[in-house]
Design an enzyme around this catalytic site. Structure first.
Site, PDB file in Angstrom:
ATOM      1  N   THR A  87       1.273  -3.827  -2.748  1.00  0.00           N
ATOM      2  CA  THR A  87       1.513  -5.067  -3.496  1.00  0.00           C
ATOM      3  C   THR A  87       1.457  -4.867  -5.012  1.00  0.00           C
ATOM      4  O   THR A  87       2.021  -5.659  -5.757  1.00  0.00           O
ATOM      5  CB  THR A  87       0.499  -6.162  -3.109  1.00  0.00           C
ATOM      6  OG1 THR A  87      -0.810  -5.722  -3.476  1.00  0.00           O
ATOM      7  CG2 THR A  87       0.559  -6.473  -1.638  1.00  0.00           C
TER       8      THR A  87
ATOM      9  N   THR B 220      -1.434  -0.993   1.070  1.00  0.00           N
ATOM     10  CA  THR B 220      -2.523  -1.503   1.909  1.00  0.00           C
ATOM     11  C   THR B 220      -2.089  -1.798   3.338  1.00  0.00           C
ATOM     12  O   THR B 220      -2.835  -1.574   4.287  1.00  0.00           O
ATOM     13  CB  THR B 220      -3.061  -2.805   1.265  1.00  0.00           C
ATOM     14  OG1 THR B 220      -3.599  -2.466  -0.002  1.00  0.00           O
ATOM     15  CG2 THR B 220      -4.149  -3.445   2.096  1.00  0.00           C
TER      16      THR B 220
END
Ligand code: ASP
Length: 352
Positions: A94, A16
């Site tokens: 993540t 991201t």
């Protein structure tokens, strides 16, 4: 050497942090490296922010698609650059950030320079993004000569890389170490807890590739788990190890068929590890009769290792150039990169 004189390599693997909205949702930005350098140039007051070079991994990966085969590639990229930089920042999605932190901890055990893994919950260019603050903190930490080895920087903390887990899909403080304390707090000032810093032993650099994708299985015990499910999971071609996620202190349902399935796998040379499903605490083999049975089978206890660390350590261990089972079992209990915590490795089990 002052922090600003230190040279840092930033490896962008995907995730991201470097994504921007596209026609099909978030996708990696093509000019992310230039974007990071522009950010550095635009900062009015850089303080002691070190200079850095950005290397994007091609192709960038959504870390949800990460496979064990990516880990030696990441480790090799870092070790090939090792002598040219003073510290390393790995930008990573993540979803599997904690898994990669555990794997790189094992692969780079004994590392004498900081390797700081970070990512973000919100893309770099989006409103309220946590990405710039994470990169800034990671760069400062990578230039801190007190640190060495793999750590994970996220939200308000720096965690030991081999002890961290992603605990929230929403929180900006998305990572934690359920059985450990942060190595640094990222508050108004960046406070490193020097007495908590560990040096890994024995010193060593990455050498070998990890075993294949199917090398290690994760089997979660649940009420009514059929023995044939376990037997099937343990019969996957190429399987060489399995992490059994047991109840509480390391307990299994009382089921002779289940034990028989485990014994058959053990007899085929599959290395079995018993890890608690509880995020906090760990296994204490032999406390209950049901965990005693696993002990009798020679299943290795995982102490308070995270699932990520148990899985990654098994992967790396199984790729070590030895066929000697006793050597492998003894290596399981070695504290390679701070993965074993306060629950000390049980004595005498290595030879069981
Ligand atoms: N799916 C993304 C990844 O792990 C999510 C993230 O980066 O937060 O690469």
């Amino acid at each position: 050497m002052s922090a600003t004189a230190r040279r840092i390599l930033v490896l962008y693997t995907g995730g991201t942090i470097g994504m921007a909205p596209g026609p099909q949702g978030l996708a990696p930005m093509t000019d992310f490296a230039a974007c990071l350098q522009a950010w550095r140039a635009d900062l009015q007051d850089c303080g002691d922010l070190p200079a850095f070079e950005v290397r994007p991994l091609a192709p960038a990966i959504d870390s949800a698609s990460l496979r064990p085969a990516h880990w030696p590639r990441l480790a090799r990229t870092l070790t090939e650059a090792w002598d040219h930089f003073d510290g390393f920042v790995v930008l990573h999605g993540t979803d599997t950030l904690a898994w990669s932190a555990a794997a790189l901890s094992c692969l780079l055990r004994g590392a004498d320079k900081p390797v700081i893994l970070t990512g973000s919950q919100i893309p770099w260019q989006a409103a309220r993004s946590d990405a710039p603050a994470h990169l800034e903190a990671a760069l400062r930490l990578a230039a801190d000569a007190r640190l060495a080895g793999v750590t994970l920087c996220f939200g308000r903390h720096l965690w030991p890389g081999a002890r961290a887990v992603k605990w929230s899909s929403q929180s900006l403080d998305a990572f934690a170490a359920p059985n450990d304390l942060p190595l640094a707090d990222l508050a108004a000032t960046l406070r490193v807890h020097t007495p908590r810093l560990r040096r890994a032993t024995p010193p060593r650099r990455f050498r070998e590739a990890v075993a294949g994708d199917a090398a290690v299985a994760v089997i979660t015990v649940h009420p009514g788990l059929p023995a044939q499910t376990v037997r099937a999971q343990l019969a996957v071609p190429g399987l060489r190890g399995a992490v059994l996620c047991s109840y509480g202190l390391g307990n299994l349902p009382e089921d002779p068929e289940l034990l028989a399935a485990l014994a058959e796998a053990r007899d085929r040379g599959v290395m079995l590890v018993n890890r608690s499903q509880c995020p906090h605490g760990g296994v204490a083999p032999g406390t209950y009769a049901s965990s005693h049975a696993l002990q009798a089978l020679g299943v290795l206890p995982a102490g308070d290792l995270t699932l990520e660390a148990a899985f990654a350590k098994l992967q790396v261990l199984l790729a070590e150039p030895t066929d000697d089972e006793a050597t492998r079992r003894a290596a399981w209990f070695e504290n390679w990169a701070g993965e074993w915590g306060t629950v000390s490795p049980p004595q005498g089990l290595a030879q069981a």
